[in-house]
Design a protein around this motif. Structure first.
Motif, PDB file in Angstrom:
ATOM      1  N   VAL A 187       0.839  -1.205   0.000  1.00 29.15           N
ATOM      2  CA  VAL A 187       0.000   0.000   0.000  1.00 29.15           C
ATOM      3  C   VAL A 187       0.869   1.248   0.000  1.00 29.15           C
ATOM      4  N   ALA A 188       1.962   1.226   0.762  1.00 29.93           N
ATOM      5  CA  ALA A 188       2.874   2.374   0.809  1.00 29.93           C
ATOM      6  C   ALA A 188       3.447   2.654  -0.570  1.00 29.93           C
ATOM      7  N   HIS A 189       3.815   1.607  -1.309  1.00 27.37           N
ATOM      8  CA  HIS A 189       4.330   1.783  -2.672  1.00 27.37           C
ATOM      9  C   HIS A 189       3.253   2.381  -3.579  1.00 27.37           C
ATOM     10  N   GLN A 190       2.028   1.916  -3.415  1.00 26.02           N
ATOM     11  CA  GLN A 190       0.932   2.435  -4.238  1.00 26.02           C
ATOM     12  C   GLN A 190       0.683   3.914  -3.962  1.00 26.02           C
ATOM     13  N   ILE A 191       0.672   4.273  -2.684  1.00 20.30           N
ATOM     14  CA  ILE A 191       0.428   5.669  -2.324  1.00 20.30           C
ATOM     15  C   ILE A 191       1.589   6.555  -2.758  1.00 20.30           C
ATOM     16  N   LEU A 192       2.809   6.062  -2.608  1.00 16.47           N
ATOM     17  CA  LEU A 192       3.973   6.822  -3.075  1.00 16.47           C
ATOM     18  C   LEU A 192       3.877   7.069  -4.573  1.00 16.47           C
ATOM     19  N   SER A 193       3.468   6.055  -5.312  1.00 18.10           N
ATOM     20  CA  SER A 193       3.305   6.196  -6.757  1.00 18.10           C
ATOM     21  C   SER A 193       2.221   7.220  -7.089  1.00 18.10           C
ATOM     22  N   ARG A 194       1.098   7.154  -6.368  1.00 15.98           N
ATOM     23  CA  ARG A 194       0.003   8.107  -6.596  1.00 15.98           C
ATOM     24  C   ARG A 194       0.427   9.534  -6.229  1.00 15.98           C
ATOM     25  N   SER A 195       1.302   9.648  -5.249  1.00 14.29           N
ATOM     26  CA  SER A 195       1.736  10.982  -4.829  1.00 14.29           C
ATOM     27  C   SER A 195       2.572  11.679  -5.897  1.00 14.29           C
ATOM     28  N   ASN A 196       3.017  10.917  -6.899  1.00 17.13           N
ATOM     29  CA  ASN A 196       3.776  11.494  -8.014  1.00 17.13           C
ATOM     30  C   ASN A 196       2.893  11.827  -9.215  1.00 17.13           C
ATOM     31  N   HIS A 197       1.581  11.825  -9.003  1.00 18.07           N
ATOM     32  CA  HIS A 197       0.636  12.171 -10.066  1.00 18.07           C
ATOM     33  C   HIS A 197       0.973  13.560 -10.615  1.00 18.07           C
ATOM     34  N   PRO A 198       0.975  13.722 -11.955  1.00 13.99           N
ATOM     35  CA  PRO A 198       1.380  15.008 -12.556  1.00 13.99           C
ATOM     36  C   PRO A 198       0.529  16.208 -12.138  1.00 13.99           C
ATOM     37  N   LYS A 199      -0.734  15.974 -11.811  1.00 14.39           N
ATOM     38  CA  LYS A 199      -1.610  17.082 -11.434  1.00 14.39           C
ATOM     39  C   LYS A 199      -1.990  17.064  -9.958  1.00 14.39           C
ATOM     40  N   LEU A 200      -2.251  15.887  -9.422  1.00 13.89           N
ATOM     41  CA  LEU A 200      -2.740  15.776  -8.047  1.00 13.89           C
ATOM     42  C   LEU A 200      -1.666  15.293  -7.072  1.00 13.89           C
ATOM     43  N   VAL A 249      -3.131   7.931   6.985  1.00  9.21           N
ATOM     44  CA  VAL A 249      -2.374   7.979   5.730  1.00  9.21           C
ATOM     45  C   VAL A 249      -3.208   7.419   4.580  1.00  9.21           C
ATOM     46  N   TYR A 250      -3.784   6.264   4.803  1.00  6.65           N
ATOM     47  CA  TYR A 250      -4.575   5.605   3.762  1.00  6.65           C
ATOM     48  C   TYR A 250      -5.814   6.419   3.396  1.00  6.65           C
ATOM     49  N   GLU A 251      -6.513   6.903   4.402  1.00  8.29           N
ATOM     50  CA  GLU A 251      -7.744   7.648   4.166  1.00  8.29           C
ATOM     51  C   GLU A 251      -7.475   9.030   3.578  1.00  8.29           C
ATOM     52  N   PHE A 252      -6.370   9.659   3.977  1.00  5.68           N
ATOM     53  CA  PHE A 252      -6.063  10.978   3.407  1.00  5.68           C
ATOM     54  C   PHE A 252      -5.768  10.869   1.920  1.00  5.68           C
ATOM     55  N   ASP A 253      -5.022   9.843   1.526  1.00  4.87           N
ATOM     56  CA  ASP A 253      -4.720   9.667   0.104  1.00  4.87           C
ATOM     57  C   ASP A 253      -6.009   9.501  -0.697  1.00  4.87           C
ATOM     58  N   LYS A 254      -6.932   8.704  -0.188  1.00  2.00           N
ATOM     59  CA  LYS A 254      -8.230   8.534  -0.870  1.00  2.00           C
ATOM     60  C   LYS A 254      -8.977   9.858  -0.928  1.00  2.00           C
ATOM     61  N   PHE A 255      -9.009  10.560   0.182  1.00  2.00           N
ATOM     62  CA  PHE A 255      -9.699  11.846   0.281  1.00  2.00           C
ATOM     63  C   PHE A 255      -9.121  12.856  -0.707  1.00  2.00           C
ATOM     64  N   TRP A 256      -7.807  12.917  -0.792  1.00  2.00           N
ATOM     65  CA  TRP A 256      -7.138  13.884  -1.664  1.00  2.00           C
ATOM     66  C   TRP A 256      -7.517  13.667  -3.128  1.00  2.00           C
ATOM     67  N   PHE A 257      -7.518  12.417  -3.543  1.00  2.00           N
ATOM     68  CA  PHE A 257      -7.824  12.136  -4.951  1.00  2.00           C
ATOM     69  C   PHE A 257      -9.324  12.227  -5.240  1.00  2.00           C
ATOM     70  N   GLU A 258     -10.147  12.020  -4.238  1.00  2.26           N
ATOM     71  CA  GLU A 258     -11.588  12.208  -4.420  1.00  2.26           C
ATOM     72  C   GLU A 258     -11.943  13.693  -4.533  1.00  2.26           C
ATOM     73  N   GLU A 259     -11.245  14.524  -3.763  1.00  8.21           N
ATOM     74  CA  GLU A 259     -11.502  15.964  -3.760  1.00  8.21           C
ATOM     75  C   GLU A 259     -10.924  16.660  -4.991  1.00  8.21           C
ATOM     76  N   LYS A 260      -9.824  16.111  -5.528  1.00 14.49           N
ATOM     77  CA  LYS A 260      -9.169  16.677  -6.708  1.00 14.49           C
ATOM     78  C   LYS A 260      -8.866  18.174  -6.557  1.00 14.49           C
ATOM     79  N   PRO A 261      -7.999  18.529  -5.630  1.00 18.29           N
ATOM     80  CA  PRO A 261      -7.646  19.949  -5.448  1.00 18.29           C
ATOM     81  C   PRO A 261      -7.029  20.533  -6.723  1.00 18.29           C
TER      82      PRO A 261
END
Length: 293
Positions: A187-200, A249-261
């Motif tokens: 899960v940590a690897h997945q979230i780290l990968s998502r944290s490198n999203h070009p926009k989010l 950590v897990y819930e914030f990552d989901k929240f961040w991508f759901e909110e799409k700042p």
């Protein structure tokens, strides 16, 4: 002013007489009635309040008892309240469980605070090993070329030396990051990968340390009591604090991508929005926050 007057009359007159009347009607003290009526966090919370606001010094001091003295304090309470163990065999067991949770929460805060106060020390071999362990857990296929390196940005640190990012939360921030990466590696690897999203995208490590501060502040404000009293039948420990951190950590990552700042510049706004969401969940006396992967 009206509220203050009500609180004064309630604590000094109304509450006392209500307790006396109910004892005459039921033949049981307030503590026994709580055990008969409530379970889980509600039970422990009400016992804690009853002891705290009692005029009896033995009962008041029970909320500050050391874990090794719990058995004796239970005996003292039973003596003060004239509770016959033959007639109420469950009282001793229930009171011990509640006092262990109450004293355990206080000790947990002390333990967490002690870790938070320890600054990251690059001359401390254990600290350095822990930092390198974090890198190896998150980047197993990429060797760190040097201790001071721009590579640290790959896992979300701000500068070439991560030690500067731990100033607010001390070694506690690093311990939390390693715990999540070690116990939920995939899960940590997945979230780290998502944290490198070009926009989010966001800075993984910096956000992780920020969430350590959130977990710490919730513990300090006693907002975690319902959660821990439900989650832990015995003594809350650092392990349970780390588990709550992982949930954040897990819930914030989901929240961040759901909110799409629109931008990372709005981080504080969405961080506070997430914080308020968690605080609302923690107000529920039946709260049960579990990491569902």
């Amino acid at each position: 002013m009206f509220i203050s007057l009500w609180e004064f009359f309630y604590e000094n007159f109304f509450r006392y007489w209500m307790k006396w009347i109910l004892r005459q009607m039921t033949g049981k003290c307030e503590l026994q009635r709580i055990f008969d009526t409530y379970v889980g966090a509600q039970r422990t919370h009400r016992i804690e309040n009853s002891l705290t606001y009692s005029k009896n010094k033995v009962l008041q001091e029970a909320t500050h008892v050391m874990q090794g003295e719990v058995d004796k304090r239970v005996e003292d309470i039973m003596k003060e309240k004239n509770i016959n163990p033959q007639k109420d065999a469950s009282f001793k067991i229930c009171m011990k469980a509640c006092l262990l949770q109450i004293s355990g929460y206080k000790q947990l805060y002390v333990d967490v605070e002690n870790e938070r106060k320890k600054p990251y020390d690059s001359d401390n071999l254990q600290h350095e090993k822990l930092l390198l362990k974090l890198w190896n857990l998150l980047m197993p296929k990429n060797k760190l070329k040097a201790r001071i390196s721009k590579q640290w940005a790959d896992i979300g640190f701000q500068g070439d030396d991560p030690k500067t990012d731990f100033r607010g939360m001390g070694i506690l921030g690093l311990i939390n990051l390693v715990y999540f990466s070690e116990n939920y590696t995939t899960v940590a690897h997945q979230i780290l990968s998502r944290s490198n999203h070009p926009k989010l995208g966001y800075s993984y490590a910096i956000v992780g340390i920020n969430l350590t501060e959130m977990a710490y502040s919730l513990l300090k404000s006693e907002a975690l009591k319902f959660y821990l009293y439900n989650f832990v039948p015995g003594i809350p420990t650092m392990e349970h604090f780390h588990q709550f951190y992982c949930y954040l950590v897990y819930e914030f990552d989901k929240f961040w991508f759901e909110e799409k700042p629109e931008s990372i510049m709005y981080f504080n706004l969405y961080r506070e929005k997430f914080h308020e969401k968690i605080k609302r969940l923690l107000l529920d006396s039946n709260v049960a926050l579990t990491l569902k992967i």
